[in-house]
Every structure is written in C-alpha cells, then in structure tokens.
Design an enzyme around this catalytic site. Structure first.
Site, PDB file in Angstrom:
ATOM      1  N   LYS A 144      32.281  45.360  42.805  1.00  0.00           N
ATOM      2  CA  LYS A 144      31.715  44.001  42.863  1.00  0.00           C
ATOM      3  C   LYS A 144      31.495  43.528  44.300  1.00  0.00           C
ATOM      4  CE  LYS A 144      35.081  41.933  40.637  1.00  0.00           C
ATOM      5  NZ  LYS A 144      36.028  43.046  40.447  1.00  0.00           N
TER       6      LYS A 144
ATOM      7  N   ARG B  40      38.022  34.453  36.509  1.00  0.00           N
ATOM      8  CA  ARG B  40      38.892  35.526  36.030  1.00  0.00           C
ATOM      9  C   ARG B  40      39.649  35.113  34.772  1.00  0.00           C
ATOM     10  NH1 ARG B  40      39.369  38.206  41.300  1.00  0.00           N
ATOM     11  NH2 ARG B  40      40.549  40.122  41.142  1.00  0.00           N
TER      12      ARG B  40
ATOM     13  N   ARG C  35      39.839  52.821  49.311  1.00  0.00           N
ATOM     14  CA  ARG C  35      39.156  51.676  49.932  1.00  0.00           C
ATOM     15  C   ARG C  35      39.808  51.286  51.260  1.00  0.00           C
ATOM     16  NH1 ARG C  35      38.026  46.358  46.519  1.00  0.00           N
ATOM     17  NH2 ARG C  35      40.283  46.249  46.284  1.00  0.00           N
TER      18      ARG C  35
ATOM     19  N   ARG D 142      44.081  47.286  52.021  1.00  0.00           N
ATOM     20  CA  ARG D 142      44.561  46.006  51.515  1.00  0.00           C
ATOM     21  C   ARG D 142      45.983  46.178  50.981  1.00  0.00           C
ATOM     22  NH1 ARG D 142      40.006  43.348  47.653  1.00  0.00           N
ATOM     23  NH2 ARG D 142      41.889  43.050  46.406  1.00  0.00           N
TER      24      ARG D 142
ATOM     25  N   ARG E 111      47.448  45.023  38.641  1.00  0.00           N
ATOM     26  CA  ARG E 111      46.144  44.337  38.651  1.00  0.00           C
ATOM     27  C   ARG E 111      45.314  44.754  37.433  1.00  0.00           C
ATOM     28  NH1 ARG E 111      44.050  46.163  44.184  1.00  0.00           N
ATOM     29  NH2 ARG E 111      42.183  44.946  43.768  1.00  0.00           N
TER      30      ARG E 111
HETATM   31  P1  AMP Z   1      39.966  40.500  44.643  1.00  0.00           P
HETATM   32  O1  AMP Z   1      39.655  40.574  46.096  1.00  0.00           O
HETATM   33  O2  AMP Z   1      38.887  39.857  43.827  1.00  0.00           O
HETATM   34  O3  AMP Z   1      40.419  41.831  44.071  1.00  0.00           O
HETATM   35  O4  AMP Z   1      41.229  39.514  44.512  1.00  0.00           O
HETATM   36  C1  AMP Z   1      42.458  39.803  45.129  1.00  0.00           C
HETATM   37  C2  AMP Z   1      43.553  38.928  44.563  1.00  0.00           C
HETATM   38  O5  AMP Z   1      43.264  37.548  44.825  1.00  0.00           O
HETATM   39  C3  AMP Z   1      43.726  39.001  43.048  1.00  0.00           C
HETATM   40  O6  AMP Z   1      44.523  40.095  42.636  1.00  0.00           O
HETATM   41  C4  AMP Z   1      44.398  37.655  42.764  1.00  0.00           C
HETATM   42  O7  AMP Z   1      45.751  37.674  43.156  1.00  0.00           O
HETATM   43  C5  AMP Z   1      43.660  36.730  43.721  1.00  0.00           C
HETATM   44  N1  AMP Z   1      42.439  36.178  43.096  1.00  0.00           N
HETATM   45  C6  AMP Z   1      41.143  36.404  43.472  1.00  0.00           C
HETATM   46  N2  AMP Z   1      40.275  35.738  42.685  1.00  0.00           N
HETATM   47  C7  AMP Z   1      41.042  35.068  41.788  1.00  0.00           C
HETATM   48  C8  AMP Z   1      40.740  34.218  40.684  1.00  0.00           C
HETATM   49  N3  AMP Z   1      39.476  33.929  40.343  1.00  0.00           N
HETATM   50  N4  AMP Z   1      41.782  33.705  39.977  1.00  0.00           N
HETATM   51  C9  AMP Z   1      43.052  33.964  40.308  1.00  0.00           C
HETATM   52  N5  AMP Z   1      43.406  34.777  41.316  1.00  0.00           N
HETATM   53  C10 AMP Z   1      42.414  35.336  42.054  1.00  0.00           C
END
Ligand code: AMP
Length: 223
Positions: A13, A88, A124, A157, A168
């Site tokens: 994404k 989410r 990554r 990360r 996750r």
């Molecule tokens: P991502 O970079 O999208 O993989 O997000 C990394 C982390 O940020 C996730 O595992 C959550 O802990 C938090 N996070 C990101 N977007 C959301 C969301 N829409 N709702 C809740 N937590 C989020």
C-alpha cells in the site's frame, strides 16, 4: 475523489500509494507515517501510540480519526486524497464518512498470498530521512544501506520483526478485514492482483483508476 488503499501489512500500500499520489496529483495520507512522525517528535500523542505500535496493536480510533480529520482539512486535499492504512476498523470507516461524506470514493484492495507477506515485511527498509520504502530482495541500491533518493540511512521499522509481524497479521484478520465487507456493501470496493514487481502492480492499479476517473460514460464506451 478519495482513494482508499486496502490490504494486509506488506501488501504494498505504501509503495503503490506513493506512485499513485505522484501520477494523479493526490496527496498520500498514511496514518502509520503520521503516527511514526509523532513518535519521533515525542509529542504526547506519539508517546501514547509508540508502545501499541511496537506491539503490533492498533492505536485508538479517536486518536487516528482526529489526525485524519486535521490532515484532510488542508487545502491540498480539496480535490482529492489517497489514504494508506486508514480506515482499519468499521468505526473509522464510518467516522471518515461523517468527516467528509461528499467525495466520490474508491476502495482498492491489493491482494497478495499470505505466505508472501512476512518475507516482504522482513525485507523492508525505510529511509530514516525521507521515508522512501525499499525491499532488500527486490531493489538494487546504488549504495548499500543508503537511500537512492536522498542518501539517508535505511533502517528496519521496529514493528517489522517476526513476533510483531505475527501480531499485526492477527489484528488485521480480527479487526480490519471487516472493513472490506463494509465497503463491498457500499459498492465501492475493487481489487487488484498484488503479485509481481512494483511496476507491474502499478500498471494494474493505473488501469483501474483511469477507468474510474474517466466516469460512467467513458467506462461504457471502453467496455
Ligand atoms: P502502517 O504503517 O500502516 O503499517 O501502521 C503502523 C502501525 O501504526 C499499526 O500497526 C498501528 O499500530 C498504527 N496505525 C496505523 N494506522 C492506524 C489506524 N488507521 N488505526 C489504528 N492504528 C493505526
């Protein structure tokens, strides 16, 4: 126009969101990036979010919705924007409609075999300076450990480690997959095959988006 990129962690994404944003002139809004910035700045919100993120848990709906509300009210989002990692939960999806219900919406799931996801996440690396995303298995870097775009150092990360990746994925299956059904019921859901190289997947997304942006008349003419 609002484009929502949907899919499990590691489906691409972020990478595809950057390409779409550049090609169509929509700002990409990644809630993960916004939260990571808050963590780096050690804001009160960042301090609250950090532990949950490092455990692979979701941050509270209220916090994330407020962040999105603020970001999409900026003038650069007036024509449209692309969301990566939001909504989410179904509550977030409903919240988004309350914030900005008028925009035409398209939700695109990037479909990918579950067994390919962990490998992608483990490989990554992200640039600590500009946030560009790389994959050690796919990208040949000009200089090892350095960003091709800005020369910043590439880092892993903290949530791209095996235990956290497992959590996750569990959270995705348990809380986020229902968002798909929500958008299917609204008839705005589409999907593309996320296998293959970055350009290949982007080509599929572009075909879909060009048709969507062309409107119903042109879509009929092409059929
Ligand atoms: P991502 O970079 O999208 O993989 O997000 C990394 C982390 O940020 C996730 O595992 C959550 O802990 C938090 N996070 C990101 N977007 C959301 C969301 N829409 N709702 C809740 N937590 C989020």
């Amino acid at each position: 126009m609002r484009i929502i990129l949907f899919g499990p962690p590691g489906s691409g994404k972020g990478t595809q969101g950057d390409l779409i944003g550049r090609a169509y002139g929509f700002p990409k809004i990644s809630t993960g990036d916004l939260l990571r910035q808050a963590v780096r700045d050690q804001t009160p919100l960042g301090k609250k979010a950090e532990k949950l993120m490092n455990q692979g848990q979701l941050v509270s709906d209220d916090i994330v919705e407020e962040m999105v509300r603020e970001r999409i009210s900026s003038p650069d989002c007036r024509r449209g924007y692309l969301l990566d990692g939001f909504p989410r939960t179904v509550r977030q999806a409903r919240g988004l409609e309350r914030m900005d219900g008028k925009k035409k919406e398209i939700v695109i799931e990037i479909e990918i075999r579950p067994d390919a996801l962990a490998a992608r996440l483990l490989g990554r690396r992200v640039c600590s300076r500009c946030g560009a995303i790389y994959n050690l298995d796919l990208n040949r870097l000009k200089q090892e450990g350095r960003c091709d775009l800005c020369g910043g150092s590439l880092v892993q990360r903290p949530d791209d480690h095996p235990d956290v990746i497992r959590e996750r994925m569990r959270v995705y299956r348990e809380q986020t997959e229902q968002v798909r059904d929500y958008y299917i019921s609204k008839s705005v859901y589409r999907k593309v095959d996320g296998s293959g190289g970055v350009e290949e997947v982007f080509g599929r997304l572009k075909l879909l988006l060009d048709a969507e942006l062309a409107g119903p008349e042109q879509r009929k003419a092409r059929a």
